[in-house]
Design an enzyme around this catalytic site. Structure first.
Site, PDB file in Angstrom:
ATOM      1  N   GLY A  28     -49.799  32.340  15.664  1.00 28.08           N
ATOM      2  CA  GLY A  28     -49.817  33.464  14.726  1.00 28.08           C
ATOM      3  C   GLY A  28     -48.505  34.184  14.479  1.00 28.08           C
TER       4      GLY A  28
ATOM      5  N   TRP B  50     -45.845  33.410  12.587  1.00 23.79           N
ATOM      6  CA  TRP B  50     -45.476  33.485  11.161  1.00 23.79           C
ATOM      7  C   TRP B  50     -46.414  34.442  10.421  1.00 23.79           C
ATOM      8  CZ3 TRP B  50     -43.469  28.598   8.173  1.00 23.79           C
ATOM      9  CH2 TRP B  50     -42.355  28.081   8.845  1.00 23.79           C
TER      10      TRP B  50
ATOM     11  N   ASP C 217     -55.725  26.975  10.638  1.00 25.97           N
ATOM     12  CA  ASP C 217     -55.214  26.097  11.694  1.00 25.97           C
ATOM     13  C   ASP C 217     -56.382  25.275  12.243  1.00 25.97           C
ATOM     14  OD1 ASP C 217     -52.363  26.228  13.492  1.00 25.97           O
ATOM     15  OD2 ASP C 217     -54.026  25.134  14.388  1.00 25.97           O
TER      16      ASP C 217
ATOM     17  N   ASP D 186     -59.160  22.058   9.228  1.00 24.74           N
ATOM     18  CA  ASP D 186     -58.170  20.982   9.110  1.00 24.74           C
ATOM     19  C   ASP D 186     -57.677  20.957   7.673  1.00 24.74           C
ATOM     20  OD1 ASP D 186     -56.724  18.653   8.935  1.00 24.74           O
ATOM     21  OD2 ASP D 186     -58.247  17.377   9.864  1.00 24.74           O
TER      22      ASP D 186
ATOM     23  N   ASP E 262     -46.003  25.395   8.794  1.00 26.25           N
ATOM     24  CA  ASP E 262     -45.294  25.070  10.040  1.00 26.25           C
ATOM     25  C   ASP E 262     -46.099  23.991  10.763  1.00 26.25           C
ATOM     26  OD1 ASP E 262     -43.235  25.338  11.863  1.00 26.25           O
ATOM     27  OD2 ASP E 262     -44.088  27.064  12.895  1.00 26.25           O
TER      28      ASP E 262
ATOM     29  N   LYS F  78     -42.239  22.704   7.284  1.00 26.87           N
ATOM     30  CA  LYS F  78     -41.544  22.017   8.367  1.00 26.87           C
ATOM     31  C   LYS F  78     -41.491  20.521   8.050  1.00 26.87           C
ATOM     32  CE  LYS F  78     -43.174  22.341  12.668  1.00 26.87           C
ATOM     33  NZ  LYS F  78     -42.898  23.191  13.835  1.00 26.87           N
TER      34      LYS F  78
HETATM   35  C1  LIG Z   1     -45.729  24.803  15.545  1.00 30.43           C
HETATM   36  S1  LIG Z   1     -47.397  25.320  15.478  1.00 30.43           S
HETATM   37  C2  LIG Z   1     -47.331  26.672  14.363  1.00 30.43           C
HETATM   38  C3  LIG Z   1     -46.724  27.921  14.920  1.00 30.43           C
HETATM   39  C4  LIG Z   1     -46.892  29.119  14.009  1.00 30.43           C
HETATM   40  N1  LIG Z   1     -46.112  28.997  12.794  1.00 30.43           N
HETATM   41  C5  LIG Z   1     -46.516  30.405  14.692  1.00 30.43           C
HETATM   42  O1  LIG Z   1     -45.586  31.066  14.212  1.00 30.43           O
HETATM   43  O2  LIG Z   1     -47.155  30.794  15.675  1.00 30.43           O
HETATM   44  C6  LIG Z   1     -48.124  24.060  14.469  1.00 30.43           C
HETATM   45  C7  LIG Z   1     -49.587  24.259  14.207  1.00 30.43           C
HETATM   46  O3  LIG Z   1     -49.997  23.335  13.201  1.00 30.43           O
HETATM   47  C8  LIG Z   1     -51.368  23.088  13.412  1.00 30.43           C
HETATM   48  N2  LIG Z   1     -51.798  21.915  12.630  1.00 30.43           N
HETATM   49  C9  LIG Z   1     -51.354  20.640  12.751  1.00 30.43           C
HETATM   50  N3  LIG Z   1     -52.020  19.845  11.894  1.00 30.43           N
HETATM   51  C10 LIG Z   1     -52.875  20.637  11.192  1.00 30.43           C
HETATM   52  C11 LIG Z   1     -53.838  20.392  10.183  1.00 30.43           C
HETATM   53  N4  LIG Z   1     -54.071  19.160   9.713  1.00 30.43           N
HETATM   54  N5  LIG Z   1     -54.559  21.436   9.695  1.00 30.43           N
HETATM   55  C12 LIG Z   1     -54.360  22.680  10.186  1.00 30.43           C
HETATM   56  N6  LIG Z   1     -53.468  22.974  11.160  1.00 30.43           N
HETATM   57  C13 LIG Z   1     -52.733  21.969  11.664  1.00 30.43           C
HETATM   58  C14 LIG Z   1     -51.455  22.898  14.919  1.00 30.43           C
HETATM   59  O4  LIG Z   1     -52.778  23.084  15.388  1.00 30.43           O
HETATM   60  C15 LIG Z   1     -50.486  23.982  15.415  1.00 30.43           C
HETATM   61  O5  LIG Z   1     -51.165  25.151  15.802  1.00 30.43           O
END
Ligand SMILES: C[S@@+](CC[C@H](N)C(=O)[O-])C[C@H]1O[C@@H](n2cnc3c(N)ncnc32)[C@H](O)[C@@H]1O
Length: 237
Positions: A76, A78, A99, A115, A139, A179
């Site tokens: 959370g 961002w 997420d 998803d 991200d 990203k």
């Molecule tokens: C690097 S973390 C994000 C950190 C976030 N921006 C923060 O500031 O706290 C990446 C996130 O992308 C999510 N993610 C990856 N693939 C996804 C998808 N297909 N749908 C939704 N979320 C996804 C992962 O569960 C993970 O929590």
């Protein structure tokens, strides 16, 4: 405690062999990471908050009253930064976030555990937004399989799907931040983005770990509706 190359005190973890080496290295990295300590002090859920803050300080993406979509939002950081900058908690702006994982409530942020690659995700997000977006940010990082080609395809797939979604919901003048990793966006996606946005660049904020291949794609000045269709119509078939 020893000093690192910058003269800062460095914590080492002595696990007496009870911890896997990868866990020990991860813990040492967390304990010695100035952004992790700073996030704790500032009340941010993740050190990632500083990546968005830095990008925003430089490119002025977030303004009061804006509508923002945060893809891959957990835990959370961002969302917290965006909610504060757009004024989501006092109803001026709006942040909608999704997420795969659960996310604790962030004041002003509408969250769904979803998803993004699920066929229902774009409609769910559109319903949560209830209008156009000024910024779509992602991200998201796909879980790695260890197979380079598969991992690369998954990363590219996520970015492309996010870009397609952004093109559907952004208001003219809007921005897309995502990203990507070392390879950046692939050539066909770059060509599309250059057609659809006034400016497209790759950025690597200082808070993004030097030893990580992570970087961000930033597209600003979405041409939107009519202008976008005209640019596409002018292209050779
Ligand atoms: C690097 S973390 C994000 C950190 C976030 N921006 C923060 O500031 O706290 C990446 C996130 O992308 C999510 N993610 C990856 N693939 C996804 C998808 N297909 N749908 C939704 N979320 C996804 C992962 O569960 C993970 O929590």
């Amino acid at each position: 405690m020893a000093k690192d190359t910058t003269g800062r005190m460095r914590v080492t973890v002595k696990s007496g062999g009870r911890m896997k080496l990868s866990s020990k290295l991860w813990l040492e990295r967390q304990l010695n990471d100035p952004y992790v300590a700073q996030a704790k002090r500032d009340g941010y859920r993740s050190r990632a908050a500083y990546k968005l803050t830095e990008i925003d300080d430089k490119f002025r993406l977030l303004k009061p009253g804006m509508a923002v979509v945060d893809l891959g939002a957990a835990p959370g950081g961002w969302s917290q930064v965006a909610a504060k900058k757009v004024g989501a908690a006092d109803g001026r702006g709006k942040v909608v976030a999704i997420d795969l994982l659960e996310m604790g409530e962030v004041p002003g942020v509408t969250f769904a555990q979803l998803d993004f690659l699920d066929p229902s995700a774009p409609d769910r997000l559109r319903a949560m937004l209830g209008g156009g977006a000024d910024l779509v940010m992602s991200d998201m990082a796909a879980n790695t399989t260890g197979h380079r080609k598969t991992d690369q395809l998954r990363i590219v797939g996520l970015v492309e799907t996010a870009a397609m979604f952004a093109a559907e919901v952004l208001k003219p003048g809007g921005a897309f931040l995502a990203k990507v990793f070392q390879s950046g966006a692939d050539a066909s996606l770059m060509a599309e983005l250059k057609r659809d946005y006034a400016s497209v660049k790759h950025v690597k904020p200082a808070a993004s770990r030097k030893d990580s291949s992570e970087r961000y794609l930033l597209a600003t000045g979405f041409r939107g509706g009519a202008a976008r269709n005209e640019a596409a119509a002018g292209e050779p078939g």
